[in-house]
Design a protein around this motif. Structure first.
Motif, PDB file in Angstrom:
ATOM      1  N   ALA A  36      65.357  12.707 110.532  1.00  0.00           N
ATOM      2  CA  ALA A  36      65.744  13.912 110.752  1.00  0.00           C
ATOM      3  C   ALA A  36      64.293  14.787 111.267  1.00  0.00           C
ATOM      4  O   ALA A  36      64.528  15.700 112.279  1.00  0.00           O
ATOM      5  N   LEU A  37      63.277  14.669 110.612  1.00  0.00           N
ATOM      6  CA  LEU A  37      62.229  15.716 110.887  1.00  0.00           C
ATOM      7  C   LEU A  37      61.590  15.176 112.294  1.00  0.00           C
ATOM      8  O   LEU A  37      61.198  15.957 113.105  1.00  0.00           O
ATOM      9  N   ARG A  38      61.432  13.895 112.457  1.00  0.00           N
ATOM     10  CA  ARG A  38      60.917  13.198 113.655  1.00  0.00           C
ATOM     11  C   ARG A  38      61.731  13.674 114.951  1.00  0.00           C
ATOM     12  O   ARG A  38      61.437  14.095 115.980  1.00  0.00           O
ATOM     13  N   ALA A  39      63.257  13.739 114.624  1.00  0.00           N
ATOM     14  CA  ALA A  39      64.127  14.100 115.752  1.00  0.00           C
ATOM     15  C   ALA A  39      63.748  15.671 116.032  1.00  0.00           C
ATOM     16  O   ALA A  39      63.813  16.093 117.243  1.00  0.00           O
ATOM     17  N   HIS A  40      63.572  16.504 114.973  1.00  0.00           N
ATOM     18  CA  HIS A  40      63.198  17.831 115.285  1.00  0.00           C
ATOM     19  C   HIS A  40      61.885  17.872 116.193  1.00  0.00           C
ATOM     20  O   HIS A  40      61.900  18.931 116.949  1.00  0.00           O
ATOM     21  N   LEU A  41      61.011  17.165 115.693  1.00  0.00           N
ATOM     22  CA  LEU A  41      59.745  17.232 116.592  1.00  0.00           C
ATOM     23  C   LEU A  41      59.929  16.765 117.750  1.00  0.00           C
ATOM     24  O   LEU A  41      59.402  17.410 118.678  1.00  0.00           O
ATOM     25  N   GLY A  42      60.781  16.126 118.013  1.00  0.00           N
ATOM     26  CA  GLY A  42      61.080  15.565 119.312  1.00  0.00           C
ATOM     27  C   GLY A  42      61.585  16.511 120.303  1.00  0.00           C
ATOM     28  O   GLY A  42      61.417  16.638 121.343  1.00  0.00           O
ATOM     29  N   ARG A  43      62.405  17.330 119.849  1.00  0.00           N
ATOM     30  CA  ARG A  43      63.064  18.432 120.436  1.00  0.00           C
ATOM     31  C   ARG A  43      62.083  19.327 120.955  1.00  0.00           C
ATOM     32  O   ARG A  43      62.074  20.133 121.873  1.00  0.00           O
ATOM     33  N   ILE A  44      61.307  19.593 120.044  1.00  0.00           N
ATOM     34  CA  ILE A  44      59.830  20.623 120.384  1.00  0.00           C
ATOM     35  C   ILE A  44      59.097  20.022 121.367  1.00  0.00           C
ATOM     36  O   ILE A  44      58.684  20.791 122.358  1.00  0.00           O
ATOM     37  N   ASP A  45      58.978  18.644 121.203  1.00  0.00           N
ATOM     38  CA  ASP A  45      58.247  17.874 122.232  1.00  0.00           C
ATOM     39  C   ASP A  45      58.757  18.118 123.546  1.00  0.00           C
ATOM     40  O   ASP A  45      58.201  18.403 124.707  1.00  0.00           O
ATOM     41  N   ALA A  46      60.076  17.800 123.749  1.00  0.00           N
ATOM     42  CA  ALA A  46      60.620  17.987 124.958  1.00  0.00           C
ATOM     43  C   ALA A  46      60.859  19.343 125.473  1.00  0.00           C
ATOM     44  O   ALA A  46      60.799  19.601 127.058  1.00  0.00           O
ATOM     45  N   LEU A  47      60.826  20.426 124.622  1.00  0.00           N
ATOM     46  CA  LEU A  47      60.811  21.942 125.349  1.00  0.00           C
ATOM     47  C   LEU A  47      59.355  21.892 125.761  1.00  0.00           C
ATOM     48  O   LEU A  47      59.323  22.364 126.731  1.00  0.00           O
ATOM     49  N   LEU A  48      58.304  21.485 125.193  1.00  0.00           N
ATOM     50  CA  LEU A  48      57.126  21.726 125.626  1.00  0.00           C
ATOM     51  C   LEU A  48      56.938  20.781 127.006  1.00  0.00           C
ATOM     52  O   LEU A  48      56.162  21.438 128.047  1.00  0.00           O
ATOM     53  N   GLU A  49      57.252  19.669 127.156  1.00  0.00           N
ATOM     54  CA  GLU A  49      57.290  18.964 128.242  1.00  0.00           C
ATOM     55  C   GLU A  49      57.968  19.252 129.462  1.00  0.00           C
ATOM     56  O   GLU A  49      57.558  19.655 130.538  1.00  0.00           O
ATOM     57  N   ARG A  50      59.299  20.163 128.959  1.00  0.00           N
ATOM     58  CA  ARG A  50      60.023  20.663 130.213  1.00  0.00           C
ATOM     59  C   ARG A  50      59.413  22.007 130.733  1.00  0.00           C
ATOM     60  O   ARG A  50      59.322  22.060 132.038  1.00  0.00           O
ATOM     61  N   ARG A  51      58.738  22.609 129.963  1.00  0.00           N
ATOM     62  CA  ARG A  51      58.101  23.975 130.262  1.00  0.00           C
ATOM     63  C   ARG A  51      57.126  23.787 130.961  1.00  0.00           C
ATOM     64  O   ARG A  51      56.461  24.734 131.719  1.00  0.00           O
ATOM     65  N   GLY A  52      56.115  22.804 130.516  1.00  0.00           N
ATOM     66  CA  GLY A  52      54.846  22.625 131.141  1.00  0.00           C
ATOM     67  C   GLY A  52      53.668  23.543 130.820  1.00  0.00           C
ATOM     68  O   GLY A  52      52.791  23.750 131.496  1.00  0.00           O
TER      69      GLY A  52
END
Length: 279
Positions: free
Chosen positions: A141-157
């Motif tokens: 669950a913690l990894r998945a949450h971090l993955g969502r933050i990673d995805a946001l940073l990747e999307r925003r650039g």
């Protein structure tokens, strides 16, 4: 009061001096402790001091042996405590509001971004569950949450969460990421996946900033912070009217932790050249 560990900004009286009282290390009672809110507000104010809108004074207080003047002024109140022109602000929400509304330049740190706010909101509680439950479901669950933050940073650039300059959300997130790195690894061998490249790129940039490095507690202090929490939880269970059949074992503390040279985990497990090329 206690050891002053940092000053930044001008001292010639043309800007207000803000004092931030933070918890000292639970190991030596002098260096910075591992209080997340203390580091968050330290970072907020450090950024403003770099812009020279304030002069910042940071004072550590050993809450295991608070000095008499601290007890006289603040009784049992725990840091962080912000002092602005003789006015003491004691509660976290009030400190945040004061920085935003009353400290020169503070309003620029507080941006509105509901997506980022919701992503950060429950991150720390997931770390606490990992440390308490110590099972793969909580780690996932913690990894998945971090993955969502990673995805946001990747999307925003962007370099930081909401753009190419830091804001209050970065000052909130990065101390929590550091606790996840250090305490997660120490207690349950949890590591942030190297596949989260945008998140590691973000952390790389944060590790270059004085606002983070000057406010960051040592690895030993982060670990000791959670050891003490687990000791307290274990003691509470053992003293309960109906203690569990197998209470958690008491954690043994090192006898000479105060003699250890403080270490700071600031490396990243991906190639720095890749990080720079990804900009």
């Amino acid at each position: 009061m206690s050891d002053e560990i940092a000053e930044n900004g001008t001292t010639n009286g043309d800007v207000p001096e803000i004092e931030l009282i933070i918890k000292a290390s639970t190991i030596d009672g002098r260096r910075k402790g591992a209080c997340l809110f203390c580091q968050e507000y330290f970072m907020d104010l450090y950024l403003l001091a770099e812009l020279k809108t304030i002069s910042l004074k940071v004072t550590t207080v050993d809450m295991q042996k608070p000095p008499p003047d601290f007890r006289t002024n603040f009784e049992a109140t725990h840091p962080p405590i912000l002092i602005d022109n003789g006015l003491a602000i004691l509660e976290n929400e009030k400190i945040e509001r004061h920085i935003m509304k009353s400290v020169p330049g503070g309003h620029n740190l507080f941006v509105q971004d509901k997506e980022v706010a919701s992503l950060i909101e429950n991150l720390y509680s997931k770390l606490k569950l990992v440390l308490v439950r110590k099972d793969e479901q909580k780690s996932a669950a913690l990894r998945a949450h971090l993955g969502r933050i990673d995805a946001l940073l990747e999307r925003r650039g962007t370099r930081f969460l909401t753009g190419d300059t830091m804001c209050c959300f970065d000052c909130e997130l990065m101390p929590r990421l550091q606790h996840i790195r250090v305490a997660g690894k120490y207690f349950v061998d949890f590591e942030i996946p190297t596949s989260f490249r945008a998140l590691w790129r973000y952390m790389y940039h944060m590790y270059q900033l004085d606002a983070f490095t000057q406010s960051c507690p040592a690895d030993q202090d982060i670990i000791n912070h959670y050891k003490l929490q687990q000791l307290a939880a274990g003691a509470a269970l053992r003293s309960a009217p109906r203690p569990p059949a197998r209470p958690p074992p008491a954690l043994k503390m090192k006898k000479h932790e105060e003699l250890e040279t403080p270490t700071f985990t600031t490396s990243i497990p991906i190639d720095v050249s890749d990080v720079n090329n990804a900009e």
